[in-house]
Design a protein around this motif. Structure first.
Motif, mmCIF file in Angstrom:
data_model
loop_
_atom_site.group_PDB
_atom_site.id
_atom_site.type_symbol
_atom_site.label_atom_id
_atom_site.label_comp_id
_atom_site.label_asym_id
_atom_site.label_seq_id
_atom_site.Cartn_x
_atom_site.Cartn_y
_atom_site.Cartn_z
ATOM 1 N N ARG A 93 44.481 42.364 29.624
ATOM 2 C CA ARG A 93 43.052 42.129 29.403
ATOM 3 C C ARG A 93 42.263 43.257 30.064
ATOM 4 N N TRP A 102 35.419 41.018 32.717
ATOM 5 C CA TRP A 102 36.648 41.111 31.949
ATOM 6 C C TRP A 102 36.375 40.779 30.490
ATOM 7 N N GLY A 106 39.906 38.488 25.313
ATOM 8 C CA GLY A 106 41.230 38.072 25.771
ATOM 9 C C GLY A 106 42.172 39.228 26.014
ATOM 10 N N ARG A 107 43.461 38.930 25.938
ATOM 11 C CA ARG A 107 44.499 39.924 26.253
ATOM 12 C C ARG A 107 44.817 40.736 24.990
ATOM 13 N N ASP A 159 46.039 36.072 33.600
ATOM 14 C CA ASP A 159 46.236 37.138 32.632
ATOM 15 C C ASP A 159 47.431 38.027 32.955
ATOM 16 N N ASP A 182 50.635 41.418 32.076
ATOM 17 C CA ASP A 182 51.773 40.594 32.463
ATOM 18 C C ASP A 182 53.049 41.415 32.316
#
Length: 258
Positions: A93, A102, A106-107, A159, A182
């Motif tokens: 993200r 942020w 989303g990611r 995240d 991640d």
């Protein structure tokens, strides 16, 4: 030599017969950043297609276009695989420096995670002008390059577990956040890439479905082209001019080959 290996080397002007060691990745990343533009023309012109290996070869290596992170980094991922590197794709993200928040989309940032001699590194050539142009280790050590300083800190977030931080040359006095990712969840196939593309194309919080953007690194700086302006940052100096649609079309061909 496979079509990807040969075509990618030709695209970035890297010798076809030269073996690529870990130590040569700096050169590969810098050539890629200066050759393949980060751009959203296909998104804005509604020309985007399903993300597959064949599509990326056609778009980036045959038609000589650029792309956004899930296109450029995925293409580089396939190239590194074919040169015997241990690589995986992960999601992150991004942090919006201007909004100081942020990404609400989303990611959606796709990153390459490379393992070499038991150490893991981020390899990223799809983050606009914010590129390390070197592998950045996950152990927290600072990586310095022609574009600035970069490091990865451990975090505990929904995240992910790693935070990319940067201090771009001539821009940042202190460390700023780049993205959280991640390092333990690898993409299994192209399904997640197409999920990310759908978000980028359709989500109202996506920064890349609002207006045209084309960027690339150059020696001692970068170029940023939008619908209304063209900015050249060279050696700490900034040259900015206001433009119109006709000028955009001229500049995108002149400076980016698109």
């Amino acid at each position: 030599m496979s079509s990807i290996n040969k075509l990618f080397r030709n695209r970035i002007s890297f010798p076809e017969d030269e073996v690529i060691s870990f130590e040569k990745l700096d050169r590969i990343l810098e050539l890629t950043a200066k050759t393949i533009p980060f751009e959203n023309l296909a998104i804005m012109n509604k020309r985007n297609k399903e993300i597959t290996k064949e599509y990326l070869i056609e778009k980036i290596l045959i038609n000589n276009e650029g792309g956004v992170c899930y296109e450029i980094n995925t293409m580089l991922y396939f190239f590194l695989l074919e040169n015997s590197f241990n690589v995986e794709l992960v999601r992150g993200r991004s942090y919006n420096i201007g909004a100081k928040s942020w990404s609400q989309a989303g990611r959606t940032h796709i990153i390459i995670l490379l393992t070499h001699d038991g150490e893991k590194y981020v390899v990223d050539t799809g983050f606009g002008v914010n590129l390390p142009v070197k592998p950045v280790p996950l152990n927290g050590e600072v990586t310095s390059s022609s574009n600035g300083d970069f490091r990865i800190s451990k975090v505990d977030s929904e995240d992910g577990d790693c935070l990319m931080e940067l201090k771009l040359k001539y821009r940042d006095e202190d460390w700023v956040s780049g993205y959280i990712f991640d390092s333990t969840h690898y993409l299994k196939d192209e399904t997640e890439l197409n999920e990310v593309q759908q978000i980028i194309v359709e989500n109202p919080y996506s920064p890349f479905n609002k207006s045209l953007l084309v960027t690339r690194l150059i020696d001692k700086g970068n170029l940023v082209l939008t619908e209304t302006s063209f900015t050249q940052r060279i050696g700490g100096r900034e040259y900015k001019e206001e433009i119109d649609g006709e000028k955009f079309n001229q500049l995108v061909k002149q400076h980016f080959g698109l």
